[in-house]
Design a protein around this motif. Sequence first.
Motif, PDB file in Angstrom:
ATOM      1  N   GLU A  36      26.490   9.490  25.422  1.00 61.73           N
ATOM      2  CA  GLU A  36      27.134   8.532  26.314  1.00 61.73           C
ATOM      3  C   GLU A  36      26.206   8.159  27.465  1.00 61.73           C
ATOM      4  O   GLU A  36      26.115   6.986  27.855  1.00 61.73           O
ATOM      5  CB  GLU A  36      28.439   9.127  26.856  1.00 61.73           C
ATOM      6  CG  GLU A  36      29.249   8.156  27.693  1.00 61.73           C
ATOM      7  CD  GLU A  36      30.548   8.765  28.199  1.00 61.73           C
ATOM      8  OE1 GLU A  36      31.189   8.136  29.054  1.00 61.73           O
ATOM      9  OE2 GLU A  36      30.913   9.853  27.721  1.00 61.73           O
ATOM     10  N   ILE A  37      25.497   9.156  27.995  1.00 64.51           N
ATOM     11  CA  ILE A  37      24.560   8.895  29.088  1.00 64.51           C
ATOM     12  C   ILE A  37      23.419   8.002  28.605  1.00 64.51           C
ATOM     13  O   ILE A  37      23.016   7.053  29.297  1.00 64.51           O
ATOM     14  CB  ILE A  37      24.015  10.226  29.655  1.00 64.51           C
ATOM     15  CG1 ILE A  37      25.105  10.922  30.485  1.00 64.51           C
ATOM     16  CG2 ILE A  37      22.774   9.988  30.514  1.00 64.51           C
ATOM     17  CD1 ILE A  37      24.736  12.320  30.915  1.00 64.51           C
ATOM     18  N   ALA A  38      22.902   8.288  27.422  1.00 65.13           N
ATOM     19  CA  ALA A  38      21.814   7.469  26.877  1.00 65.13           C
ATOM     20  C   ALA A  38      22.272   6.020  26.711  1.00 65.13           C
ATOM     21  O   ALA A  38      21.532   5.084  27.039  1.00 65.13           O
ATOM     22  CB  ALA A  38      21.345   8.045  25.543  1.00 65.13           C
ATOM     23  N   GLU A  39      23.493   5.845  26.202  1.00 67.97           N
ATOM     24  CA  GLU A  39      24.021   4.487  26.017  1.00 67.97           C
ATOM     25  C   GLU A  39      24.266   3.815  27.369  1.00 67.97           C
ATOM     26  O   GLU A  39      23.976   2.612  27.543  1.00 67.97           O
ATOM     27  CB  GLU A  39      25.325   4.549  25.220  1.00 67.97           C
ATOM     28  CG  GLU A  39      25.909   3.190  24.876  1.00 67.97           C
ATOM     29  CD  GLU A  39      25.013   2.342  23.992  1.00 67.97           C
ATOM     30  OE1 GLU A  39      25.094   1.096  24.072  1.00 67.97           O
ATOM     31  OE2 GLU A  39      24.205   2.924  23.232  1.00 67.97           O
ATOM     32  N   SER A  40      24.768   4.585  28.331  1.00 65.77           N
ATOM     33  CA  SER A  40      25.017   4.036  29.670  1.00 65.77           C
ATOM     34  C   SER A  40      23.716   3.641  30.341  1.00 65.77           C
ATOM     35  O   SER A  40      23.647   2.608  31.029  1.00 65.77           O
ATOM     36  CB  SER A  40      25.771   5.052  30.534  1.00 65.77           C
ATOM     37  OG  SER A  40      27.065   5.301  30.017  1.00 65.77           O
ATOM     38  N   THR A  43      22.601   0.403  28.774  1.00 66.52           N
ATOM     39  CA  THR A  43      23.409  -0.703  29.293  1.00 66.52           C
ATOM     40  C   THR A  43      23.007  -1.058  30.714  1.00 66.52           C
ATOM     41  O   THR A  43      22.890  -2.242  31.072  1.00 66.52           O
ATOM     42  CB  THR A  43      24.905  -0.330  29.259  1.00 66.52           C
ATOM     43  OG1 THR A  43      25.288  -0.074  27.900  1.00 66.52           O
ATOM     44  CG2 THR A  43      25.755  -1.448  29.825  1.00 66.52           C
ATOM     45  N   LEU A  44      22.777  -0.028  31.533  1.00 70.10           N
ATOM     46  CA  LEU A  44      22.397  -0.269  32.926  1.00 70.10           C
ATOM     47  C   LEU A  44      21.058  -0.990  33.010  1.00 70.10           C
ATOM     48  O   LEU A  44      20.887  -1.926  33.804  1.00 70.10           O
ATOM     49  CB  LEU A  44      22.335   1.056  33.689  1.00 70.10           C
ATOM     50  CG  LEU A  44      21.953   0.972  35.178  1.00 70.10           C
ATOM     51  CD1 LEU A  44      22.916   0.060  35.922  1.00 70.10           C
ATOM     52  CD2 LEU A  44      21.937   2.361  35.798  1.00 70.10           C
ATOM     53  N   ARG A  45      20.089  -0.566  32.172  1.00 62.99           N
ATOM     54  CA  ARG A  45      18.789  -1.248  32.171  1.00 62.99           C
ATOM     55  C   ARG A  45      18.940  -2.722  31.783  1.00 62.99           C
ATOM     56  O   ARG A  45      18.328  -3.599  32.402  1.00 62.99           O
ATOM     57  CB  ARG A  45      17.831  -0.549  31.202  1.00 62.99           C
ATOM     58  CG  ARG A  45      17.293   0.779  31.682  1.00 62.99           C
ATOM     59  CD  ARG A  45      16.112   1.223  30.837  1.00 62.99           C
ATOM     60  NE  ARG A  45      16.470   1.370  29.427  1.00 62.99           N
ATOM     61  CZ  ARG A  45      16.916   2.497  28.896  1.00 62.99           C
ATOM     62  NH1 ARG A  45      17.093   3.567  29.663  1.00 62.99           N
ATOM     63  NH2 ARG A  45      17.209   2.576  27.606  1.00 62.99           N
ATOM     64  N   GLU A 142      26.586   1.522  36.655  1.00 60.83           N
ATOM     65  CA  GLU A 142      26.138   2.663  37.464  1.00 60.83           C
ATOM     66  C   GLU A 142      27.268   3.679  37.630  1.00 60.83           C
ATOM     67  O   GLU A 142      27.029   4.900  37.571  1.00 60.83           O
ATOM     68  CB  GLU A 142      25.652   2.175  38.827  1.00 60.83           C
ATOM     69  CG  GLU A 142      24.318   1.429  38.767  1.00 60.83           C
ATOM     70  CD  GLU A 142      23.891   0.889  40.113  1.00 60.83           C
ATOM     71  OE1 GLU A 142      22.686   0.662  40.311  1.00 60.83           O
ATOM     72  OE2 GLU A 142      24.777   0.679  40.977  1.00 60.83           O
ATOM     73  N   GLN A 143      28.478   3.200  37.831  1.00 62.20           N
ATOM     74  CA  GLN A 143      29.627   4.096  37.966  1.00 62.20           C
ATOM     75  C   GLN A 143      29.889   4.849  36.662  1.00 62.20           C
ATOM     76  O   GLN A 143      30.171   6.055  36.673  1.00 62.20           O
ATOM     77  CB  GLN A 143      30.859   3.296  38.375  1.00 62.20           C
ATOM     78  CG  GLN A 143      30.788   2.714  39.780  1.00 62.20           C
ATOM     79  CD  GLN A 143      31.930   1.757  40.084  1.00 62.20           C
ATOM     80  OE1 GLN A 143      32.802   1.544  39.252  1.00 62.20           O
ATOM     81  NE2 GLN A 143      31.920   1.171  41.272  1.00 62.20           N
ATOM     82  N   GLU A 144      29.797   4.136  35.540  1.00 66.93           N
ATOM     83  CA  GLU A 144      30.018   4.777  34.241  1.00 66.93           C
ATOM     84  C   GLU A 144      28.950   5.829  33.972  1.00 66.93           C
ATOM     85  O   GLU A 144      29.254   6.904  33.435  1.00 66.93           O
ATOM     86  CB  GLU A 144      30.023   3.715  33.143  1.00 66.93           C
ATOM     87  CG  GLU A 144      31.246   2.800  33.187  1.00 66.93           C
ATOM     88  CD  GLU A 144      31.161   1.677  32.170  1.00 66.93           C
ATOM     89  OE1 GLU A 144      30.057   1.459  31.612  1.00 66.93           O
ATOM     90  OE2 GLU A 144      32.191   1.007  31.938  1.00 66.93           O
ATOM     91  N   LEU A 145      27.714   5.529  34.326  1.00 69.76           N
ATOM     92  CA  LEU A 145      26.633   6.495  34.145  1.00 69.76           C
ATOM     93  C   LEU A 145      26.850   7.724  35.021  1.00 69.76           C
ATOM     94  O   LEU A 145      26.682   8.865  34.564  1.00 69.76           O
ATOM     95  CB  LEU A 145      25.281   5.842  34.476  1.00 69.76           C
ATOM     96  CG  LEU A 145      24.046   6.749  34.421  1.00 69.76           C
ATOM     97  CD1 LEU A 145      23.889   7.372  33.040  1.00 69.76           C
ATOM     98  CD2 LEU A 145      22.799   5.967  34.803  1.00 69.76           C
ATOM     99  N   ALA A 146      27.227   7.496  36.262  1.00 65.82           N
ATOM    100  CA  ALA A 146      27.469   8.614  37.179  1.00 65.82           C
ATOM    101  C   ALA A 146      28.621   9.489  36.685  1.00 65.82           C
ATOM    102  O   ALA A 146      28.562  10.721  36.769  1.00 65.82           O
ATOM    103  CB  ALA A 146      27.768   8.090  38.586  1.00 65.82           C
ATOM    104  N   GLU A 147      29.666   8.859  36.151  1.00 68.47           N
ATOM    105  CA  GLU A 147      30.817   9.603  35.642  1.00 68.47           C
ATOM    106  C   GLU A 147      30.433  10.433  34.422  1.00 68.47           C
ATOM    107  O   GLU A 147      30.819  11.599  34.290  1.00 68.47           O
ATOM    108  CB  GLU A 147      31.941   8.632  35.287  1.00 68.47           C
ATOM    109  CG  GLU A 147      33.171   9.285  34.681  1.00 68.47           C
ATOM    110  CD  GLU A 147      33.856  10.281  35.594  1.00 68.47           C
ATOM    111  OE1 GLU A 147      34.594  11.145  35.088  1.00 68.47           O
ATOM    112  OE2 GLU A 147      33.646  10.208  36.824  1.00 68.47           O
ATOM    113  N   ALA A 148      29.646   9.835  33.519  1.00 66.14           N
ATOM    114  CA  ALA A 148      29.201  10.576  32.329  1.00 66.14           C
ATOM    115  C   ALA A 148      28.303  11.746  32.734  1.00 66.14           C
ATOM    116  O   ALA A 148      28.396  12.840  32.164  1.00 66.14           O
ATOM    117  CB  ALA A 148      28.447   9.640  31.383  1.00 66.14           C
ATOM    118  N   ALA A 149      27.434  11.526  33.712  1.00 70.27           N
ATOM    119  CA  ALA A 149      26.557  12.599  34.182  1.00 70.27           C
ATOM    120  C   ALA A 149      27.365  13.722  34.825  1.00 70.27           C
ATOM    121  O   ALA A 149      27.047  14.904  34.659  1.00 70.27           O
ATOM    122  CB  ALA A 149      25.539  12.038  35.175  1.00 70.27           C
TER     123      ALA A 149
END
Length: 245
Positions: A36-40, A43-45, A142-149
């Motif tokens: 999920e983090i890799a996908e996030s 997406t963020l990039r 960014e929020q989705e990435l932070a949540e997954a992390a």
Amino acid sequence: MKADPAVQRQLLDLAKVDAELSRIAHRRRTLPELAEIAESEKTLRERKDALVSVQTKASDMDRDVARQEREVESVRAREDKDRKLLASGSVSPKQLTDLEHELSTLERRQAALEDDLLELMERREALELDAQRTGAEVDKAEQELAEAARRRDDVLADLDTTEDRRTTDRKALLPRFPEDLLSLYERVRAQKGIGASLLRARKCGACQLELDRNTVAEIKATAEDEVVRCDNCGAILVRTLESGL
């Protein structure tokens, strides 16, 4: 190799601890949060790249708008100059005709430039809205990435706690085994993944192979303190009342 039957049975406790440590290591490598983090991150990039692209277009458009505004202002200034000259009454009939013709040309030029400027400003406004939308998408990514992390870190913290406990359990078990038995166990575990298993109902608990009659007869005839191994996977077979011998 020989070892006290009670000591051999304690290998099952060690194998249980090692199995849990292996599961922890496997889970650590295959956490769904990692994917999920890799996908996030991907997406963020992509969204950041899209935002940079929109911002670059908007910046280029700002320069186009400024250039168009300067050109419109230049035409207006020339038109104002000609009208003042006409109003002064100091021009000859020929100059008057030339000025009237030039004013007509300047009016058409100004109208065309103002139309182009309006179109540029509308496009610039659309880019601004696009930039706002893309910026919101960046914030969301960014929020989705932070949540997954955060979820990953929580799971890893739990795994670390469990791993520390099982590692402590393992250290407490090791002194119970003679060096040669432990060495054999570790060697088999390194090669096959499981060092020892219960022989239950004539089946190896490591590879789940059901032993044939001859093998069962041989094991049954083997002394209780003799260390027996599975012919298929090499794991140490620990015999108990559940072995069906």
